[in-house]
Scaffold this motif. Structure first.
Motif, PDB file in Angstrom:
ATOM      1  N   ARG A   1       0.838  -1.192   0.000  1.00 44.03           N
ATOM      2  CA  ARG A   1       0.000   0.000   0.000  1.00 44.03           C
ATOM      3  C   ARG A   1       0.881   1.254   0.000  1.00 44.03           C
ATOM      4  O   ARG A   1       1.819   1.370   0.784  1.00 44.03           O
ATOM      5  N   LYS A   2       0.546   2.190  -0.861  1.00 43.92           N
ATOM      6  CA  LYS A   2       1.358   3.402  -1.021  1.00 43.92           C
ATOM      7  C   LYS A   2       0.626   4.661  -0.588  1.00 43.92           C
ATOM      8  O   LYS A   2       1.173   5.756  -0.662  1.00 43.92           O
ATOM      9  N   LEU A   3      -0.640   4.520  -0.191  1.00 44.66           N
ATOM     10  CA  LEU A   3      -1.438   5.656   0.265  1.00 44.66           C
ATOM     11  C   LEU A   3      -1.633   5.529   1.763  1.00 44.66           C
ATOM     12  O   LEU A   3      -2.172   4.528   2.249  1.00 44.66           O
ATOM     13  N   ASN A   4      -1.181   6.543   2.512  1.00 44.65           N
ATOM     14  CA  ASN A   4      -1.245   6.535   3.969  1.00 44.65           C
ATOM     15  C   ASN A   4      -1.978   7.776   4.462  1.00 44.65           C
ATOM     16  O   ASN A   4      -1.766   8.883   3.951  1.00 44.65           O
ATOM     17  N   VAL A   5      -2.829   7.596   5.466  1.00 46.81           N
ATOM     18  CA  VAL A   5      -3.660   8.680   5.995  1.00 46.81           C
ATOM     19  C   VAL A   5      -3.201   9.049   7.403  1.00 46.81           C
ATOM     20  O   VAL A   5      -3.018   8.179   8.258  1.00 46.81           O
ATOM     21  N   PHE A   6      -3.013  10.354   7.626  1.00 42.25           N
ATOM     22  CA  PHE A   6      -2.768  10.904   8.959  1.00 42.25           C
ATOM     23  C   PHE A   6      -4.018  11.710   9.311  1.00 42.25           C
ATOM     24  O   PHE A   6      -4.248  12.775   8.738  1.00 42.25           O
TER      25      PHE A   6
ATOM     26  N   LEU B   1      -0.499  10.895   2.476  1.00 39.06           N
ATOM     27  CA  LEU B   1       0.857  10.791   1.943  1.00 39.06           C
ATOM     28  C   LEU B   1       0.894   9.618   0.971  1.00 39.06           C
ATOM     29  O   LEU B   1       0.573   8.484   1.344  1.00 39.06           O
ATOM     30  N   MET B   2       1.256   9.876  -0.292  1.00 38.77           N
ATOM     31  CA  MET B   2       1.457   8.822  -1.283  1.00 38.77           C
ATOM     32  C   MET B   2       2.922   8.805  -1.680  1.00 38.77           C
ATOM     33  O   MET B   2       3.547   9.860  -1.817  1.00 38.77           O
ATOM     34  N   THR B   3       3.467   7.605  -1.890  1.00 42.03           N
ATOM     35  CA  THR B   3       4.902   7.465  -2.086  1.00 42.03           C
ATOM     36  C   THR B   3       5.232   6.678  -3.339  1.00 42.03           C
ATOM     37  O   THR B   3       4.486   5.797  -3.758  1.00 42.03           O
ATOM     38  N   ALA B   4       6.376   7.000  -3.923  1.00 41.90           N
ATOM     39  CA  ALA B   4       6.931   6.251  -5.055  1.00 41.90           C
ATOM     40  C   ALA B   4       8.429   6.182  -4.870  1.00 41.90           C
ATOM     41  O   ALA B   4       9.032   7.020  -4.185  1.00 41.90           O
ATOM     42  N   GLY B   5       9.042   5.184  -5.507  1.00 37.71           N
ATOM     43  CA  GLY B   5      10.482   5.021  -5.387  1.00 37.71           C
ATOM     44  C   GLY B   5      10.822   3.804  -4.550  1.00 37.71           C
ATOM     45  O   GLY B   5      10.042   2.859  -4.431  1.00 37.71           O
ATOM     46  N   ASN B   6      12.002   3.828  -3.938  1.00 39.57           N
ATOM     47  CA  ASN B   6      12.476   2.712  -3.128  1.00 39.57           C
ATOM     48  C   ASN B   6      11.528   2.474  -1.951  1.00 39.57           C
ATOM     49  O   ASN B   6      11.266   3.370  -1.146  1.00 39.57           O
ATOM     50  N   LEU B   7      10.991   1.246  -1.857  1.00 38.72           N
ATOM     51  CA  LEU B   7       9.971   0.959  -0.854  1.00 38.72           C
ATOM     52  C   LEU B   7      10.509   1.069   0.566  1.00 38.72           C
ATOM     53  O   LEU B   7       9.815   1.568   1.462  1.00 38.72           O
TER      54      LEU B   7
END
Length: 282
Positions: A32-37, A47-53
């Motif tokens: 999962r790459k979508l995180n909720v605060f 926060l959504m992320t791409a690149g090195n996990l």
């Protein structure tokens, strides 16, 4: 690889991410790459992320507990700009801790992030954060950000989305953008996380995880392809001499070798040993 898109609209925010992290011949994995605060009634941030996990997971974990030099954390930052500054600060901390060790194994420090949301007392805001921890903010001239495999899904967003676009229309556009990417790049894959946030809700209002069984997304996939084909077939074929005033053009022709230009044939190329053997056999 990854594809994530975030949109900032007058009515709120739209976030969409895939979940594929590896697409090797014998290993396909997801995360999962979508995180909720979220602190309901006070703030909702994504926060959504791409690149090195490993880097992106380190950033997410550290961000949840980090207190910056200003004394603020992600949970009490007074505004979204300060929250985005904290995200960049955490990226730099992870770089300071891990980049040298990664480089010794030939691994680049590679991470990019989309960060957005709303804190009580201000409007929705959206940021893109880079590997150096610096960031830019979305304005009406650039109402969306993409990270990861962005090129396939960009054209439809450029044609459709404006700040005035309704949330449901923007979500539909994001899904079509994702479908275009899924169709052209095997390194992006299901399931998808879609979050639609309405202005001043200060809590998650609409969220869905989309897999291959989701009927609406299957409808998007089939209908979009059919409609594109219909529109394509409805466009007239090229007309090469449509107007006497049309510019006359000629291709750039490479000059003939002198032997061909004079009408004589060039000498035959020497035969290989295999060709000579075949000729003898005949």
């Amino acid at each position: 690889m990854t594809y994530c898109v975030g949109m900032r609209l007058d009515a709120g925010l739209v976030f969409l991410s895939d979940s594929r992290t590896n697409a090797g011949v014998d290993q396909v994995s997801t995360a999962r790459k979508l995180n909720v605060f979220e602190l309901p009634g006070d703030r909702m941030m994504v926060l959504m992320t791409a690149g090195n996990l490993s880097i992106s997971q380190s950033v997410r974990q550290l961000l949840s507990e980090h207190v910056g030099a200003s004394g603020y954390s992600i949970w009490n930052a007074p505004n979204m700009h300060e929250a985005a500054r904290l995200v960049g600060e955490v990226v730099r901390l992870v770089h300071e801790r891990d980049a040298k060790a990664l480089a010794e194994f030939g691994i680049d420090f590679n991470v990019s992030l989309i960060f957005g949301g709303q804190i009580k007392g201000e409007r929705c805001r959206l940021f893109q954060v880079y590997s150096a921890g610096n960031f830019i903010e979305s304005h009406n001239e650039n109402t969306y950000f993409q990270i990861g495999e962005a090129k396939y899904g960009k054209p439809i967003i450029d044609r459709v989305v404006t700040p005035e676009t309704a949330l449901d229309e923007a979500a539909k556009c994001a899904l079509i953008s994702m479908d275009s990417t899924l169709r052209s790049n095997v390194s992006v894959g299901l399931p998808l996380d879609l979050l639609v946030y309405e202005n001043n809700a200060l809590a998650v209002t609409r969220f869905v995880t989309i897999d291959e069984r989701n009927e609406y997304f299957q409808m998007i996939r089939s209908t979009w392809g059919q409609q594109l084909k219909t529109i394509f077939e409805g466009i007239a074929a090229p007309v090469w001499d449509s107007s006497p005033q049309a510019r006359v053009s000629k291709p750039v022709r490479v000059p003939l070798p002198e032997s061909l230009a004079s009408g004589t044939q060039p000498p035959a190329a020497p035969q290989s040993f295999a060709q000579q053997f075949d000729n003898k056999q005949q």
